[in-house]
Design an enzyme around this catalytic site. Sequence first.
Site, PDB file in Angstrom:
ATOM      1  N   SER A 536       0.762  -1.258  -0.051  1.00 28.73           N
ATOM      2  CA  SER A 536       0.094   0.179  -0.030  1.00 28.73           C
ATOM      3  C   SER A 536       0.936   1.251   0.027  1.00 28.73           C
ATOM      4  O   SER A 536       1.862   1.168   0.668  1.00 28.73           O
ATOM      5  CB  SER A 536      -1.003  -0.089   1.262  1.00 28.73           C
ATOM      6  OG  SER A 536      -1.973   0.884   1.361  1.00 28.73           O
ATOM      7  N   PRO A 537       0.305   2.323  -0.559  1.00 29.96           N
ATOM      8  CA  PRO A 537       0.960   3.607  -0.285  1.00 29.96           C
ATOM      9  C   PRO A 537       1.449   4.315   1.089  1.00 29.96           C
ATOM     10  O   PRO A 537       0.256   3.916   1.926  1.00 29.96           O
ATOM     11  CB  PRO A 537       0.305   4.636  -1.130  1.00 29.96           C
ATOM     12  CG  PRO A 537      -0.858   3.663  -1.911  1.00 29.96           C
ATOM     13  CD  PRO A 537      -0.966   2.574  -1.325  1.00 29.96           C
ATOM     14  N   GLN A 614       1.153   6.742  -7.177  1.00 31.49           N
ATOM     15  CA  GLN A 614       0.069   7.628  -6.747  1.00 31.49           C
ATOM     16  C   GLN A 614       0.402   9.036  -6.655  1.00 31.49           C
ATOM     17  O   GLN A 614       1.408   9.498  -6.083  1.00 31.49           O
ATOM     18  CB  GLN A 614      -0.419   7.067  -5.175  1.00 31.49           C
ATOM     19  CG  GLN A 614      -1.534   7.807  -4.624  1.00 31.49           C
ATOM     20  CD  GLN A 614      -1.642   7.325  -3.014  1.00 31.49           C
ATOM     21  OE1 GLN A 614      -1.081   7.979  -2.232  1.00 31.49           O
ATOM     22  NE2 GLN A 614      -2.959   6.530  -3.005  1.00 31.49           N
ATOM     23  N   TYR A 697      -7.452  15.026   1.452  1.00 29.75           N
ATOM     24  CA  TYR A 697      -6.591  15.754   0.781  1.00 29.75           C
ATOM     25  C   TYR A 697      -7.602  16.546  -0.311  1.00 29.75           C
ATOM     26  O   TYR A 697      -8.795  16.728  -0.213  1.00 29.75           O
ATOM     27  CB  TYR A 697      -5.627  14.766   0.076  1.00 29.75           C
ATOM     28  CG  TYR A 697      -4.652  14.304   1.250  1.00 29.75           C
ATOM     29  CD1 TYR A 697      -4.055  15.135   2.109  1.00 29.75           C
ATOM     30  CD2 TYR A 697      -4.333  13.010   1.265  1.00 29.75           C
ATOM     31  CE1 TYR A 697      -3.133  14.449   3.299  1.00 29.75           C
ATOM     32  CE2 TYR A 697      -3.620  12.488   2.254  1.00 29.75           C
ATOM     33  CZ  TYR A 697      -3.134  12.952   3.125  1.00 29.75           C
ATOM     34  OH  TYR A 697      -2.261  12.325   4.071  1.00 29.75           O
ATOM     35  N   ARG A 745      -8.243   6.426  -5.645  1.00 33.84           N
ATOM     36  CA  ARG A 745      -8.139   6.151  -4.167  1.00 33.84           C
ATOM     37  C   ARG A 745      -9.279   6.763  -3.656  1.00 33.84           C
ATOM     38  O   ARG A 745      -9.373   8.056  -3.642  1.00 33.84           O
ATOM     39  CB  ARG A 745      -7.176   6.182  -3.324  1.00 33.84           C
ATOM     40  CG  ARG A 745      -7.288   6.011  -1.624  1.00 33.84           C
ATOM     41  CD  ARG A 745      -5.999   5.828  -0.792  1.00 33.84           C
ATOM     42  NE  ARG A 745      -5.781   4.308  -0.940  1.00 33.84           N
ATOM     43  CZ  ARG A 745      -4.807   3.848  -0.080  1.00 33.84           C
ATOM     44  NH1 ARG A 745      -4.291   4.715   1.013  1.00 33.84           N
ATOM     45  NH2 ARG A 745      -4.666   2.541   0.028  1.00 33.84           N
ATOM     46  N   ARG A 839       1.517  -1.473   7.183  1.00 41.42           N
ATOM     47  CA  ARG A 839       2.134  -1.859   8.188  1.00 41.42           C
ATOM     48  C   ARG A 839       2.780  -3.074   7.931  1.00 41.42           C
ATOM     49  O   ARG A 839       4.130  -3.455   8.513  1.00 41.42           O
ATOM     50  CB  ARG A 839       1.543  -1.548   9.631  1.00 41.42           C
ATOM     51  CG  ARG A 839       1.065   0.005   9.688  1.00 41.42           C
ATOM     52  CD  ARG A 839       0.238   0.031  10.886  1.00 41.42           C
ATOM     53  NE  ARG A 839      -0.075   1.647  11.313  1.00 41.42           N
ATOM     54  CZ  ARG A 839      -1.101   2.271  10.788  1.00 41.42           C
ATOM     55  NH1 ARG A 839      -1.890   1.429  10.156  1.00 41.42           N
ATOM     56  NH2 ARG A 839      -1.322   3.498  11.115  1.00 41.42           N
TER      57      ARG A 839
END
Length: 883
Positions: A536-537, A614, A697, A745, A839
């Site tokens: 994942s980013p 991304q 964002y 996303r 993680r």
Amino acid sequence: MIGGRPGPTRAISSLVSATASRKANDVPFTSRKVRNPQEYLSQTRSHRSAVPRLEDHGDDAGSTVAVRNILRTQLAHVNIVIIGGGPAGLFLSILLKKARPDWPVAVYEQNPRGNTFGWGIVFSDGTMENLTAADEEVARLTQASLAHWDDIEVHFKGRVLRSSGHGFIGVGRDRFLEILTDRAEVLGVRLHFECHVNGPEAFPEADLIVAADGVNSAVRTALAEEFGAEVTSWNNRFTWLGTHRPFPAFTFLFKETEHGWFQAHCYQFSDDTSTFIVECPEETWRAAGLDRMGKEEGIAFCENLFAEHLEGHGLLDNSPHLEGPAMWLTFPKINNATWHHGNVVLLGDASATAHFSIGSGTKLALESAIALAKKLTNARPEVSLPHGTPSVASLLNLPRASLASAQSADPLGKGDSGGRAGEGGDDLSTILTAYEDERRIEVLKLQNAARNSTEWFESVALHGDLDPEQFAYSLLTRSQRVSHENLRLRDKTWLEGYELWLAEKLTGVPHADALPPMFLPFRLRGMELTNRVAVSPMAMYSAKDGVVNDFHLVHLGARALGGAGLVFSEMTCVSPEARITPGCAGLWNDEQTEAYRRIVDFVHQNSPARIALQLGHSGRKGSCKRPFDADGDDNAPLDESWSLIAPSALSYLPANQTPREMTRADMDQVRDLFVAAAKRGNEAGFDMLELHCAHGYLLSSFLSPLTNERTDEFGGLLENRLHYPLEVFDAMRVAWPENKPMSVRISATDWIEGGTTIEDSVAIAMTFVEHGADIVDVSAGMVSPDQQPIYGRMFQTPFAERIRLEADVAVMAVGNIYEPDHVNSILASGRADLCLLARPHLSDPQWTIRAAADLGYEAQWWPPQYLSAKRQLERIFERQKEQ
């Protein structure tokens, strides 16, 4: 404090004999109907008045044994009232009486003895083990009355799919309550039936009041504000019926009608009777006219609907108090901020409910009763003794400070403040808090599982297009308590057959051997992935002037060498002002392009992994310090900040900068920056491009009604809020090569009232796909600092599943996915097409090759330089499984 009430003076020698005499002369109490709770209390007053006080014996205490007998006597008369004679209340009374025979324990039940509603109770084998450990006699009698089954049958679209090894048992609710009632009576519990209690005020002299009075708890209602009670309902309607048609397997029946989907949960609990629960969505219930039918007509409707499965048997009702449409219930969702207040504690359904679809209501009740009984009966008393008794203190080896000058009249120390902590002892508040702390986590786990299960049954229509094989797998794993490998343990043959079916379904090619779903290939346009695990980013905040460096090369390169099929860059910003922090990566100049090209080339030259870029813009969440420069704070503003822009002039936190509302010229400029960055990403060789429209964002702020207060064509209705993000996406799609895929996303929910909902996100996803998106990256939250997420394993996966099934689009699932079992369960059930792990990849760059070794999948690619370790790792896992 646990102690005694005041009593007459006696010498220690006479105290012990008097206590024994009183026990011998006690008349056993038999259950009866008592309409006035004060009748019981008047009896216990005289009984309790004989309890001696330690202070009455001064220095005459001659031995440790005698003193401890005194303390036992003091502890022996704690007046406990249990309101509610269901499994929770009765079992608690049994456990209390077993551990403390001299404690007066009374149960008050509003229904007549032996009168119950509902049919069978479902246990797992594990629940029976806990029951046996707590009380062998109850377990023995229950075991003798059980119906046991290992199989689950799913009837769907004319197919019957059966899997085994599930280990369930069923017992009639009336029989189980009979066992509990008889056992409580034998132990001396005072049982009162047909006694209506409206609240705890009926028992002013009780030391402890246990509210085990069910989902409609009068006690909880009376103290709703004190408990912080929240009572809502699930959407589906259900009616709890029975039948003499035996169902030796736990059977799920699904019927699609012109009105919608109906389902039945069926299981046998005695030689000649089965439970038959019929369930459907509210809108289906109304469309079928069941909201206007009388009871006989409603039962006839169900008999006709499931006639082929009933095989000539009728349906039975034992709820005469529910007439007509009232026979169709909605299941209550009950939660309380706290389970205790003063000397009142909630137990069982009064404190928290778990939906019947995972059969855990009685499990919760019994296991909570076990925990509460242990806390109460194992509590250390707060010793209260008069001054001038050093011999007693020395005998008990107690610190002098614990010898109070006067003994409280509250055996459980409830007092006016709800509890009094003594040195080295436990007061009632401490005991109940410890009980709640211990049980709340387990209850929340089951409630989360029940929520997943309930949501599945409330969305059967979404799963209706699945093939029967995948429908059955999805059903079996719906709660997330049963996983892929757990199914293998239960029924290896069934699971391997399913894996073979799924492999052929997803690849179009028959496979000779079963393989884990995570290692099936996946294709988007011209990009093919060797497996369905993605990195994942993850923001590293380690770039300088937007230029990625050796750290990023090692970071992303290591994850590619670790076997993941797809590796994402961190959110890469389209301009200096678009960054979250000064350490964020960027792609607005040639130096940055070349730095990324170095990483992309490494990934392509040294692994089969594909790598995705991304792109994003921080919007109002920009101009912050790097978290590791601000004690982990993600939103600490920079001392020397740059100006921010956003759809509306709303700061993220009061301490953060208020952004300037974007003009049309700003929008044009930002759109062009995204396009330029996309072109640079293609020059760098990225295989896939993702537009970041999540987490609050810039583009996410256009989508959410919480952050978009515009009154022009870019604000208001969802279709207007979508305008600008779609404009940016469309421009990027034109600039990005046709044969390379694009994703977007999104935050599927803002986790707050008034924000983006999952229904909004379904529409958002469908719209982006219509505009050329190949897959949707489904995240959630981080839009508002006031969000209230519900965390847990795979906690965001249900959003991905909803979007995948309802919008009919490919999706990526994220959010607390950390085990191979999670990935395989998500993919095999059709909840997502790819799984993104963040993680877990930070702590283990080789997560994928390690998972392959653990699962025995030898075909997973390894870096040739590391092959000497491959067989060793496989053997380590093999030995671990043999142990």
